[in-house]
Design an enzyme around this catalytic site. Structure first.
Site, PDB file in Angstrom:
ATOM      1  N   ASP A  12      25.328  54.701 -27.571  1.00  0.00           N
ATOM      2  CA  ASP A  12      23.979  54.092 -27.458  1.00  0.00           C
ATOM      3  C   ASP A  12      23.750  52.771 -27.889  1.00  0.00           C
ATOM      4  O   ASP A  12      24.222  52.394 -28.677  1.00  0.00           O
ATOM      5  CB  ASP A  12      23.036  55.590 -27.428  1.00  0.00           C
ATOM      6  CG  ASP A  12      21.870  55.116 -27.608  1.00  0.00           C
ATOM      7  OD1 ASP A  12      21.778  54.775 -25.848  1.00  0.00           O
ATOM      8  OD2 ASP A  12      20.765  55.209 -28.245  1.00  0.00           O
ATOM      9  N   TYR A  14      19.597  51.579 -27.704  1.00  0.00           N
ATOM     10  CA  TYR A  14      18.940  51.114 -28.442  1.00  0.00           C
ATOM     11  C   TYR A  14      18.606  52.202 -29.798  1.00  0.00           C
ATOM     12  O   TYR A  14      18.591  53.167 -29.636  1.00  0.00           O
ATOM     13  CB  TYR A  14      17.923  51.405 -27.975  1.00  0.00           C
ATOM     14  CG  TYR A  14      17.952  50.248 -26.307  1.00  0.00           C
ATOM     15  CD1 TYR A  14      18.453  49.081 -26.654  1.00  0.00           C
ATOM     16  CD2 TYR A  14      17.712  50.587 -25.210  1.00  0.00           C
ATOM     17  CE1 TYR A  14      18.115  47.887 -25.944  1.00  0.00           C
ATOM     18  CE2 TYR A  14      17.953  49.712 -24.108  1.00  0.00           C
ATOM     19  CZ  TYR A  14      18.141  47.807 -24.799  1.00  0.00           C
ATOM     20  OH  TYR A  14      18.911  47.494 -23.291  1.00  0.00           O
ATOM     21  N   ARG A  43       7.069  52.937 -26.039  1.00  0.00           N
ATOM     22  CA  ARG A  43       9.674  53.348 -26.777  1.00  0.00           C
ATOM     23  C   ARG A  43       9.021  54.878 -26.317  1.00  0.00           C
ATOM     24  O   ARG A  43       9.942  55.320 -25.241  1.00  0.00           O
ATOM     25  CB  ARG A  43       9.240  53.480 -27.737  1.00  0.00           C
ATOM     26  CG  ARG A  43      10.872  54.056 -28.104  1.00  0.00           C
ATOM     27  CD  ARG A  43      11.868  53.358 -27.136  1.00  0.00           C
ATOM     28  NE  ARG A  43      13.289  53.730 -27.961  1.00  0.00           N
ATOM     29  CZ  ARG A  43      14.106  54.164 -26.876  1.00  0.00           C
ATOM     30  NH1 ARG A  43      14.674  53.253 -25.641  1.00  0.00           N
ATOM     31  NH2 ARG A  43      15.414  54.077 -27.456  1.00  0.00           N
ATOM     32  N   SER A 119      24.912  52.625 -22.225  1.00  0.00           N
ATOM     33  CA  SER A 119      22.882  53.192 -21.935  1.00  0.00           C
ATOM     34  C   SER A 119      22.388  53.220 -20.950  1.00  0.00           C
ATOM     35  O   SER A 119      22.837  52.824 -19.587  1.00  0.00           O
ATOM     36  CB  SER A 119      22.733  51.340 -23.374  1.00  0.00           C
ATOM     37  OG  SER A 119      21.462  51.493 -23.110  1.00  0.00           O
ATOM     38  N   ASN A 120      21.251  53.022 -20.887  1.00  0.00           N
ATOM     39  CA  ASN A 120      20.368  53.532 -20.033  1.00  0.00           C
ATOM     40  C   ASN A 120      19.659  51.552 -19.682  1.00  0.00           C
ATOM     41  O   ASN A 120      19.634  52.128 -18.530  1.00  0.00           O
ATOM     42  CB  ASN A 120      19.124  54.297 -20.170  1.00  0.00           C
ATOM     43  CG  ASN A 120      18.586  55.414 -19.961  1.00  0.00           C
ATOM     44  OD1 ASN A 120      19.934  56.366 -19.119  1.00  0.00           O
ATOM     45  ND2 ASN A 120      18.170  56.263 -20.386  1.00  0.00           N
TER      46      ASN A 120
END
Length: 225
Positions: A12, A14, A43, A119-120
């Site tokens: 991932d 972040y 967030r 990652s998104n």
């Protein structure tokens, strides 16, 4: 605890490879303690939006999600400053990597593991972060949920990593600092390592975590080499 043999390590972004702490620090002069509050609200809202079903015809665009979440967060803490808003958004393009990241990625490559980010974050966001951190030569792939059209923890996103490397899920080590991501990846079938950087109490999630580490420097040991 060591893992069963794997062929790739997928990370991932972040909170795992990239430290988001620089974003609130960049506006602390203007906002003081409100900078940290804004970041927490931002967030959380960003993730909440990404977990919602996509609107009909919508595509997975994490930059847009981040932008919408910032509007909510700024209103929540009583901030109205267009220049500051721009700086906050730009912070997602150049987050600093954690201190051990470059060395660990290099070590994994030396050990024969293929490496990737999953990652998104949008392609622009992730490629920008990788370039700014100088990590491009330590990664075999940078995979964005944007290309899948869904956000994690949708299994289709995790499948993208397995497909890219031509590996069965159990032959992939997935590493994340986010419990919801760890749970989704474990449910998909990855061997999952949770990074607990802040020594927080373990949640009932993550489902199926194979190991927990304080930082990435421990990963080569967990991999049993």
């Amino acid at each position: 605890m060591t893992l069963a043999p794997v062929g790739a390590c997928v990370f991932d972004a972040y909170g795992t490879l990239f430290d988001l702490g620089g974003i609130p620090r960049s506006v602390r002069v203007e906002l003081g303690d409100r900078a940290d509050t804004l970041m927490r609200v931002w967030r959380r809202r960003q993730l909440e939006i990404s977990w919602l079903p996509l609107r009909p015809g919508a595509h997975a665009d994490f930059w847009r999600v981040t932008d919408e979440a910032l509007d909510f967060a700024m209103e929540a803490v009583g901030v109205d400053d267009r220049r500051l808003r721009l700086r906050l958004m730009e912070g997602w393009l150049t987050p600093a990597p954690y201190a051990e990241v470059a060395k660990t990625l290099g070590r994994l490559r030396e050990m024969g593991y293929r490496t990737a980010i999953l990652s998104n974050g949008s392609v622009r966001m992730i490629e920008g972060a990788v370039a700014a951190a100088g990590l491009g030569d330590r990664l075999d792939a940078v995979l964005s949920a944007e290309k899948v059209g869904r956000f994690k923890p949708d299994p289709l996103v995790y499948q993208a990593a397995a497909t890219h490397f031509g590996l069965a899920p159990e032959s992939v080590c997935f590493i994340s600092a986010n419990a919801w991501d760890v749970s989704g990846a474990a449910a998909f079938g990855f061997q999952v390592v949770w990074i607990n950087r802040d020594d927080t109490p373990a949640e009932k999630l993550p489902l199926g975590t194979r190991a927990t580490v304080a930082n990435l420097a421990e990963l080569p040991i967990i991999l049993g080499r």
